[in-house]
Motif scaffolding. Structure first.
Motif, PDB file in Angstrom:
ATOM      1  N   SER A  87       1.403 -12.638   4.102  1.00 36.63           N
ATOM      2  CA  SER A  87       0.850 -11.773   5.243  1.00 36.63           C
ATOM      3  C   SER A  87       1.516 -12.931   6.176  1.00 36.63           C
ATOM      4  O   SER A  87       1.409 -12.593   7.370  1.00 36.63           O
ATOM      5  N   ALA A 116       8.081 -11.159  -4.837  1.00 37.03           N
ATOM      6  CA  ALA A 116       8.571 -11.983  -3.177  1.00 37.03           C
ATOM      7  C   ALA A 116       7.620 -14.246  -4.180  1.00 37.03           C
ATOM      8  O   ALA A 116       7.878 -14.455  -3.232  1.00 37.03           O
ATOM      9  N   ALA A 142       3.398  -5.709   3.641  1.00 35.74           N
ATOM     10  CA  ALA A 142       3.503  -4.935   4.604  1.00 35.74           C
ATOM     11  C   ALA A 142       2.891  -3.547   3.984  1.00 35.74           C
ATOM     12  O   ALA A 142       2.800  -2.975   4.592  1.00 35.74           O
ATOM     13  N   GLY A 143       3.482  -3.251   2.263  1.00 36.84           N
ATOM     14  CA  GLY A 143       3.080  -2.136   1.834  1.00 36.84           C
ATOM     15  C   GLY A 143       1.086  -2.418   1.371  1.00 36.84           C
ATOM     16  O   GLY A 143       1.096  -0.775   1.223  1.00 36.84           O
ATOM     17  N   GLU A 158      11.022 -13.496   4.263  1.00 35.08           N
ATOM     18  CA  GLU A 158      10.719 -12.125   4.667  1.00 35.08           C
ATOM     19  C   GLU A 158      10.319 -11.388   3.355  1.00 35.08           C
ATOM     20  O   GLU A 158       9.714 -10.378   3.448  1.00 35.08           O
ATOM     21  N   GLN A 159      10.330 -11.631   2.503  1.00 33.41           N
ATOM     22  CA  GLN A 159      10.185 -11.013   1.175  1.00 33.41           C
ATOM     23  C   GLN A 159       8.934 -10.607   1.268  1.00 33.41           C
ATOM     24  O   GLN A 159       8.906  -9.434   1.400  1.00 33.41           O
ATOM     25  N   LEU A 196       7.025 -10.941   3.317  1.00 26.69           N
ATOM     26  CA  LEU A 196       5.793  -9.678   5.000  1.00 26.69           C
ATOM     27  C   LEU A 196       6.562  -8.677   4.561  1.00 26.69           C
ATOM     28  O   LEU A 196       5.778  -7.584   4.629  1.00 26.69           O
ATOM     29  N   GLN A 197       7.492  -8.285   4.149  1.00 28.12           N
ATOM     30  CA  GLN A 197       7.712  -7.188   2.953  1.00 28.12           C
ATOM     31  C   GLN A 197       6.659  -6.170   2.275  1.00 28.12           C
ATOM     32  O   GLN A 197       6.315  -5.353   2.336  1.00 28.12           O
ATOM     33  N   HIS A 198       6.893  -7.049   1.621  1.00 30.93           N
ATOM     34  CA  HIS A 198       5.804  -6.653   0.232  1.00 30.93           C
ATOM     35  C   HIS A 198       4.495  -6.290   0.761  1.00 30.93           C
ATOM     36  O   HIS A 198       3.918  -5.323   0.621  1.00 30.93           O
TER      37      HIS A 198
END
Length: 381
Positions: A301, A321, A359-360, A352-353, A355-357
């Motif tokens: 994060s 990630a 966020a779930g 990037e990956q 942060l996306q992960h």
């Protein structure tokens, strides 16, 4: 719905369980489904949700003293349930949720969160008298609970298999990283990091209690195999509660500090911790066993690449990630650390990956799914 939530874990030092309890309590306070929310700690109801101090009070010193005295621990174990039962009398129309294993005698429905099974499966990594206390209490909880919550599917399966507990009454509710953990610009970090003798992007980070289960000696073995220029450019910084069974670890850290490639900060204040994460070049977490592994999510994060072990629940938390390896594989860990520090292409993709992960996962989701467990328990009457 009327709910009693134990908030006893919200205290110094604010560990992962304390963070979970605090964040869950804040969201439950906002839920229109809960008509009466009572906070309970020790043997009394509290007027409001507490916050954790950044230093220990007198009660914490007493608690640590009790933990090393078998007779005191046993007296506490036998006396406190009686005092709690008396305090909870007349609240049988409430649902009681303990976010930290223990359930007192209670006439209403009850739920307990089990974060891991380390007192049973990793008992050699805890003080013997504490293990005896925990094992007795956790077995008592299993006899009292209407349902259990775990942070990961790994712990759910482990709990069901180890105790032959009905898996349909065990519910997985993942944790999350808090809003303070997010990417930050170097100028935002400068003052806080300077107090710890650090610069943004200038170090690798490990956060956790200094104890055998965290596999810190293997991390030190792997880090000292990095080229000297790499480990002195990005020294390994460790932060967390002092822990136990760690004399060798602290001796090795003192040697590494003299050599200029590692340093132990001790327990870092909660307001500094998100900035410490955000300033790291890499987060390293080769733990042997985790019920969830919240620091991995907090690093992602924060926009920091992660190298961790593939043990227990960590693959669930890290997804694809992170760079992962067997926890005791020193050579592979060294190569992953070097890649994590030097491979700019991988680092960009991992940030990037990650942060996306991350966020779930959210505390709102955690609260919503916890409420679903409450409803299932109340509907099963």
């Amino acid at each position: 719905m009327k709910l009693i939530l134990s908030v006893e874990p919200v205290r110094f030092p604010l560990t992962g369980i304390g963070r979970y309890t605090y964040e869950l309590a804040r969201r439950l306070q906002q839920s229109p489904e809960i008509t009466d929310l009572q906070f309970f700690a020790g043997r009394r109801f509290l007027p409001s949700l507490p916050t954790a101090a950044d230093q220990s009070g007198s009660g914490y010193g007493l608690k640590r003293a009790l933990q090393i005295n078998f007779l005191a621990v046993e007296a506490y174990r036998l006396l406190m349930p009686l005092l709690r039962k008396r305090a909870l009398k007349g609240h049988g129309d409430f649902l009681y949720h303990s976010p930290n294993y223990y359930l007192p005698p209670f006439v209403g429905r009850s739920v307990a969160t089990f974060h891991d099974l380390s007192p049973f499966t990793w008992s050699h990594c805890h003080a013997p008298q504490l293990v005896r206390y925990l094992q007795k209490e956790l077995l008592t909880t299993l006899g009292r609970a209407d349902a259990l919550i775990t942070d990961s599917q790994y712990t759910r399966r482990e709990l069901a298999e180890y105790f032959s507990w009905p898996i349909e009454r065990i519910h997985t509710v993942p944790l999350a990283s808090s809003a303070e953990f997010h990417p930050r610009k170097p100028q935002e970090l400068r003052n806080t990091l300077a107090r710890h003798g650090l610069e943004a992007g200038g170090y690798s980070l490990f956060v956790g209690t200094i104890e055998p289960r965290k596999n810190i000696e293997t991390l030190l073995d792997a880090y000292c195999r990095l080229p000297l220029s790499v480990r002195t450019r990005w020294p390994l910084i460790l932060a967390g509660y002092h822990g136990w069974q760690n004399e060798t670890i602290h001796q090795r850290l003192e040697t590494a500090q003299r050599e200029g490639w590692a340093r132990y900060l001790g327990f870092v204040p909660s307001e500094d911790l998100p900035l410490l994460f955000a300033g790291a070049r890499l987060f390293a977490f080769p733990s042997l066993y985790e019920g969830f592994g919240l620091p991995v999510l907090e690093a992602m994060s924060s926009g920091v690449p992660v190298v961790c072990s593939n043990s227990s629940s960590l693959p669930e938390v890290a997804g694809t990630a992170a760079l992962m390896c067997e926890p005791m594989d020193v050579n592979t860990l060294t190569s992953l650390l070097q890649r994590g520090l030097e491979d700019e292409s991988w680092r960009s993709a991992a940030i990037e990956q990650g942060l996306q992960h991350a966020a779930g996962f959210s505390w709102e989701r955690c609260a919503m799914e916890t409420l679903q467990v409450y409803h299932k328990v109340l509907e099963s009457r």
